[in-house]
Scaffold this motif. Structure first.
Motif, PDB file in Angstrom:
ATOM      1  N   GLU A  22       1.202  -1.677   0.201  1.00 29.03           N
ATOM      2  CA  GLU A  22       0.498   0.064  -0.352  1.00 29.03           C
ATOM      3  C   GLU A  22       0.722   1.249   0.316  1.00 29.03           C
ATOM      4  O   GLU A  22       0.386   2.003  -0.692  1.00 29.03           O
ATOM      5  CB  GLU A  22      -0.726   0.036   1.428  1.00 29.03           C
TER       6      GLU A  22
ATOM      7  N   SER B  70       0.780   4.460  -2.796  1.00 30.05           N
ATOM      8  CA  SER B  70      -0.108   5.676  -2.299  1.00 30.05           C
ATOM      9  C   SER B  70       0.770   6.651  -3.020  1.00 30.05           C
ATOM     10  O   SER B  70       1.582   6.280  -2.931  1.00 30.05           O
ATOM     11  CB  SER B  70      -0.789   5.678  -1.387  1.00 30.05           C
ATOM     12  N   ASP B  71       0.074   7.958  -3.909  1.00 28.64           N
ATOM     13  CA  ASP B  71       0.433   9.003  -3.457  1.00 28.64           C
ATOM     14  C   ASP B  71       1.582  10.097  -2.941  1.00 28.64           C
ATOM     15  O   ASP B  71       1.644  11.250  -2.642  1.00 28.64           O
ATOM     16  CB  ASP B  71       0.572   9.209  -5.059  1.00 28.64           C
ATOM     17  N   LYS B  72       0.550   9.816  -1.177  1.00 23.03           N
ATOM     18  CA  LYS B  72       0.547  10.634  -0.645  1.00 23.03           C
ATOM     19  C   LYS B  72       1.981  10.857   0.237  1.00 23.03           C
ATOM     20  O   LYS B  72       1.800  11.706   1.465  1.00 23.03           O
ATOM     21  CB  LYS B  72      -0.606  10.519   1.063  1.00 23.03           C
ATOM     22  N   LEU B  73       2.809   9.266   0.515  1.00 24.05           N
ATOM     23  CA  LEU B  73       3.454   9.371   1.070  1.00 24.05           C
ATOM     24  C   LEU B  73       5.110   9.960   1.100  1.00 24.05           C
ATOM     25  O   LEU B  73       6.875   9.035   0.496  1.00 24.05           O
ATOM     26  CB  LEU B  73       4.105   8.224   2.459  1.00 24.05           C
ATOM     27  N   HIS B  74       5.107   9.965  -0.056  1.00 21.00           N
ATOM     28  CA  HIS B  74       6.364  10.525  -0.723  1.00 21.00           C
ATOM     29  C   HIS B  74       7.711  11.409  -0.705  1.00 21.00           C
ATOM     30  O   HIS B  74       7.210  12.326   0.352  1.00 21.00           O
ATOM     31  CB  HIS B  74       6.792  11.470  -2.281  1.00 21.00           C
TER      32      HIS B  74
ATOM     33  N   GLU C 191       8.624  11.120   2.414  1.00 21.29           N
ATOM     34  CA  GLU C 191       8.490  10.515   3.922  1.00 21.29           C
ATOM     35  C   GLU C 191       8.828   8.482   4.481  1.00 21.29           C
ATOM     36  O   GLU C 191       9.031   8.116   3.865  1.00 21.29           O
ATOM     37  CB  GLU C 191       6.836  10.318   3.945  1.00 21.29           C
TER      38      GLU C 191
ATOM     39  N   LYS D 228       0.427   7.511  11.937  1.00 13.18           N
ATOM     40  CA  LYS D 228       0.270   7.565  10.376  1.00 13.18           C
ATOM     41  C   LYS D 228       0.044   6.801   9.899  1.00 13.18           C
ATOM     42  O   LYS D 228      -0.653   7.565   7.869  1.00 13.18           O
ATOM     43  CB  LYS D 228       1.798   8.032  10.121  1.00 13.18           C
TER      44      LYS D 228
ATOM     45  N   LYS E 240      -3.708   6.525   8.875  1.00  4.47           N
ATOM     46  CA  LYS E 240      -4.005   7.962   8.810  1.00  4.47           C
ATOM     47  C   LYS E 240      -2.986   8.130   7.213  1.00  4.47           C
ATOM     48  O   LYS E 240      -4.763   8.521   6.302  1.00  4.47           O
ATOM     49  CB  LYS E 240      -3.732   9.352   9.541  1.00  4.47           C
ATOM     50  N   GLN E 241      -2.714   7.625   6.425  1.00  2.44           N
ATOM     51  CA  GLN E 241      -2.126   8.163   4.974  1.00  2.44           C
ATOM     52  C   GLN E 241      -2.733   7.268   4.031  1.00  2.44           C
ATOM     53  O   GLN E 241      -3.278   7.346   3.144  1.00  2.44           O
ATOM     54  CB  GLN E 241      -0.910   8.465   5.222  1.00  2.44           C
ATOM     55  N   LEU E 242      -2.799   5.530   4.970  1.00  2.65           N
ATOM     56  CA  LEU E 242      -2.794   4.370   3.914  1.00  2.65           C
ATOM     57  C   LEU E 242      -4.137   3.430   4.561  1.00  2.65           C
ATOM     58  O   LEU E 242      -4.036   2.229   3.630  1.00  2.65           O
ATOM     59  CB  LEU E 242      -1.276   3.580   3.983  1.00  2.65           C
ATOM     60  N   SER E 243      -4.361   4.273   5.320  1.00  2.00           N
ATOM     61  CA  SER E 243      -6.173   4.036   6.011  1.00  2.00           C
ATOM     62  C   SER E 243      -5.828   1.843   6.509  1.00  2.00           C
ATOM     63  O   SER E 243      -5.790   0.603   6.387  1.00  2.00           O
ATOM     64  CB  SER E 243      -7.394   3.711   4.739  1.00  2.00           C
TER      65      SER E 243
END
Length: 321
Positions: free
Chosen positions: A228, A232-236, A238, A285, A288-291
């Motif tokens: 996951e 996802s592109d929410k954690l680039h 990080e 985290k 929140k970010q990856l469900s």
């Protein structure tokens, strides 16, 4: 997507490969088989989505360049590494070369084609948890072994490619992962080693006083988290943790696994300086970010692991270690 999994014949790697194949991705695996086995991938050998399994060392730069010339990858899960803390203290050069230098070589190929990388790090980079809030991504790090030092160095290289080259990367730090396909010998995890010892009628050996605690993450949950993080592109750029948010002392774990069927004994620690007294994950985290949340309880995970070890080793080859 065309996806490369390094270390894909290893313990966590084969579970990541399985999840990707289930999702219908086109998967290439590279592995030098130093700490893994092609047997781990037998379940998937007939999959139409498994494109190639290549025996290759990532430090072979020409072979690596050739692979990236042959295939246009969309995503790379970099799991290949030397993972043994004790071995890293005895032989830091091998660990550095495999965990840091090889990561740099792979990063260079990913940079040329702008291939996203998910880098598998470890909870062993952290200092001990100081309270029940657990360790989050901002918690202090402490390279108490060359293994942890090599992983931190590799993490920093990976993150530098995000800032310097805008390469999409994610650093994942799973906590103590266990489950089927983990080695039951010296390079295995404490759960697999304890179960194997019990089934052989041997004592469960605890290093030190056994008050050290671990946050045990079932490998299926770990693989879902790793995959996951790539989707996802929410954690680039990080870092993100995964664990259960619960810890158990090694003494408690031994009692749970032994279940009165095997003796438990304490033995001197080989390298006590590398011990982390309390590992407890704060995975807010990832949630929140990856469900993402862990689904398998410790008791259920141990039951599944014991069943696998029983079927794999003790019914077929009672004397295999």
């Amino acid at each position: 997507m065309n996806i490369l999994v390094t270390g894909g014949a290893g313990f966590i790697g084969r579970w990541v490969v399985g999840r990707l194949l289930k999702d219908g991705q086109s998967v290439w695996v590279v592995d030098n088989l130093a700490n893994s086995s092609l047997d781990n991938l037998k379940e998937y050998e007939d999959s139409e989505h498994l494109q190639k399994v290549q025996i290759m060392d990532l430090k072979d730069r020409e072979a690596l360049k050739e692979l990236f010339r042959e295939v246009s990858f969309d995503l790379c899960y970099h799991l290949a590494a030397s993972i043994n803390v004790q071995d890293s203290i005895d032989d830091p050069e091998t660990t550095f070369n495999n965990d840091t230098l090889a990561t740099f070589y792979l990063l260079e190929e990913c940079r040329k084609q702008q291939v996203k990388m998910v880098f598998m790090s470890t909870c062993m980079v952290y200092a001990r948890a100081v309270d029940e809030q657990g360790i989050d991504e901002q918690s202090p790090i402490k390279p108490a072994s060359p293994y942890a030092g090599a992983k931190i160095a590799a993490e920093n290289m990976v993150l530098s490619y995000f800032y310097a080259y805008d390469l999409p990367v994610v650093v994942v730090r799973p906590f103590n992962t266990y489950g089927p396909y983990q080695k039951t010998g010296g390079e295995g995890g404490v759960v697999a080693i304890f179960i194997h010892s019990k089934l052989k009628g041997e004592p469960l050996n605890i290093y030190g006083d056994g008050t050290q605690s671990r946050d045990l993450l079932y490998v299926g949950d770990c693989a879902d988290f790793v995959v996951e993080a790539g989707y996802s592109d929410k954690l680039h750029g990080e870092i993100v943790n995964a664990g259960t948010g619960e810890d158990i002392t090694v003494n408690q774990l031994a009692e749970l696994i032994a279940d009165g069927q095997a003796p438990i004994q304490h033995v001197p620690h080989i390298h006590p300086q590398s011990e982390i007294q309390k590992l407890l994950c704060n995975y807010n985290k990832a949630e929140k970010q990856l469900s993402w949340t862990p689904k398998v309880t410790t008791q259920e995970g141990i039951r599944r692991t014991e069943q696998w070890i029983l079927e794999t080793f003790h019914r077929k080859e009672p004397n295999q270690s």
